[in-house]
Design a protein around this motif. Structure first.
Motif, PDB file in Angstrom:
ATOM      1  N   TYR A  36      37.126 -12.383  84.387  1.00 54.46           N
ATOM      2  CA  TYR A  36      38.465 -12.072  84.866  1.00 54.46           C
ATOM      3  C   TYR A  36      38.580 -10.571  85.103  1.00 54.46           C
ATOM      4  O   TYR A  36      37.980  -9.759  84.399  1.00 54.46           O
ATOM      5  CB  TYR A  36      39.525 -12.526  83.852  1.00 54.46           C
ATOM      6  N   PHE A  89      37.054  -8.827  81.883  1.00 57.32           N
ATOM      7  CA  PHE A  89      36.891  -9.651  80.689  1.00 57.32           C
ATOM      8  C   PHE A  89      35.935 -10.802  80.992  1.00 57.32           C
ATOM      9  O   PHE A  89      36.112 -11.509  81.981  1.00 57.32           O
ATOM     10  CB  PHE A  89      38.224 -10.257  80.242  1.00 57.32           C
ATOM     11  N   PHE A 100      39.940 -21.123  75.787  1.00 55.06           N
ATOM     12  CA  PHE A 100      39.119 -20.068  76.356  1.00 55.06           C
ATOM     13  C   PHE A 100      39.031 -18.925  75.352  1.00 55.06           C
ATOM     14  O   PHE A 100      40.038 -18.497  74.800  1.00 55.06           O
ATOM     15  CB  PHE A 100      39.736 -19.545  77.661  1.00 55.06           C
ATOM     16  N   TYR A 101      37.816 -18.431  75.142  1.00 51.60           N
ATOM     17  CA  TYR A 101      37.598 -17.277  74.279  1.00 51.60           C
ATOM     18  C   TYR A 101      37.215 -16.098  75.165  1.00 51.60           C
ATOM     19  O   TYR A 101      36.312 -16.214  75.994  1.00 51.60           O
ATOM     20  CB  TYR A 101      36.488 -17.555  73.266  1.00 51.60           C
ATOM     21  N   PHE A 102      37.908 -14.975  74.952  1.00 49.15           N
ATOM     22  CA  PHE A 102      37.696 -13.808  75.793  1.00 49.15           C
ATOM     23  C   PHE A 102      36.951 -12.706  75.048  1.00 49.15           C
ATOM     24  O   PHE A 102      37.122 -12.539  73.835  1.00 49.15           O
ATOM     25  CB  PHE A 102      39.044 -13.261  76.281  1.00 49.15           C
ATOM     26  N   GLY A 103      36.145 -11.958  75.801  1.00 49.05           N
ATOM     27  CA  GLY A 103      35.550 -10.748  75.262  1.00 49.05           C
ATOM     28  C   GLY A 103      36.607  -9.658  75.129  1.00 49.05           C
ATOM     29  O   GLY A 103      37.749  -9.831  75.532  1.00 49.05           O
ATOM     30  N   SER A 104      36.192  -8.530  74.578  1.00 45.59           N
ATOM     31  CA  SER A 104      37.125  -7.442  74.285  1.00 45.59           C
ATOM     32  C   SER A 104      37.457  -6.593  75.500  1.00 45.59           C
ATOM     33  O   SER A 104      38.312  -5.727  75.432  1.00 45.59           O
ATOM     34  CB  SER A 104      36.559  -6.561  73.170  1.00 45.59           C
ATOM     35  N   GLY A 105      36.776  -6.817  76.615  1.00 40.90           N
ATOM     36  CA  GLY A 105      37.104  -6.106  77.843  1.00 40.90           C
ATOM     37  C   GLY A 105      36.261  -4.868  78.082  1.00 40.90           C
ATOM     38  O   GLY A 105      35.800  -4.208  77.147  1.00 40.90           O
TER      39      GLY A 105
END
Lengths: 112, 113
Positions: A36, A89, A100-105
């Motif tokens: 994203y 992300f 949904f699991y997101f990374g820290s960006g």
């Protein structure tokens, strides 16, 4: 426990260069890996996504490389442009997209 | 058609007050998610609604947080007795169940003073 780990936290690239952002995951049940893009003051928007049955997916200047055995995937932005400056992300999902699991960006700054 | 709409866009409140955040998903989207995004950090899952099924509340950080959804439309996230650590952008997303992508709203920026 962080399900998806993302690096680097920030990235500065010259215009025309290649931007590379990396992510790693632990849960082998994940079967969908989207990236994203988020501009300031806006919600994230889907950029590109990949399933684990392929090792690479390309859409224009954006490419996802996927390494199932290493449980890693990365985003490559070719010919980076100032307009690509945003926060990116990675994410992972399984179980029919119920979560949904997101990374820290990664905050990308493309210098003109 | 219209995207995911969130209101208010900004909210400043005093510590200890209750706040209510609203999300209008895309029409027809039966899946609805709430995420929290602290400054400079990633998206933290809070809660997931899927049609008439019981919501997945596993991400709610404390019992001060609650959320409701009326049928397959509007959702409200309520934070009671707000604390300074609740300051963040609260993002809502919707999708068709079992499909992608997630469509995000622009978020509500909550500041607790």
């Amino acid at each position: 426990q962080q399900q998806v780990k993302q690096s680097p936290q920030s990235l500065i690239v010259q215009k025309g260069g290649i931007s590379i952002i990396n992510c790693a995951y632990e849960n082998t049940a994940f079967d969908y890996f989207p990236w994203y893009q988020q501009f300031p003051g806006k919600g994230p928007a889907l950029l590109i996504a990949i399933r684990p049955d392929v090792s690479e997916k390309k859409e224009g200047r954006f490419t996802i490389s996927f390494n199932k055995s290493a449980k890693q995937f990365s985003l490559h932005i070719m010919d980076s442009q100032p307009g690509d400056s945003a926060t990116y992300f990675c994410a992972a999902s399984g179980d029919n997209f119920n979560k949904f699991y997101f990374g820290s960006g990664t905050k990308l700054n493309v210098k003109p | 058609g219209a995207g995911v709409s969130q209101s208010p866009s900004n909210k400043v409140t005093e510590k200890g007050k209750d706040v209510e955040l609203r999300c209008d998903p895309i029409s027809g989207h039966t899946a609805l998610y709430w995420y929290r995004q602290r400054l400079g950090q990633g998206l933290e899952f809070l809660i997931y609604f899927q049609g008439n099924s019981a919501p997945d509340k596993s991400g709610l950080p404390s019992d001060r947080f609650s959320a409701e959804r009326t049928g397959e439309s509007v959702s409200t996230l309520t934070i009671q007795r707000t604390q300074q650590e609740d300051s963040a952008v609260y993002l809502c997303a919707s999708s068709l169940v079992g499909q992608t992508p997630l469509h995000f709203g622009n978020g509500t920026r909550l500041t607790v003073t």
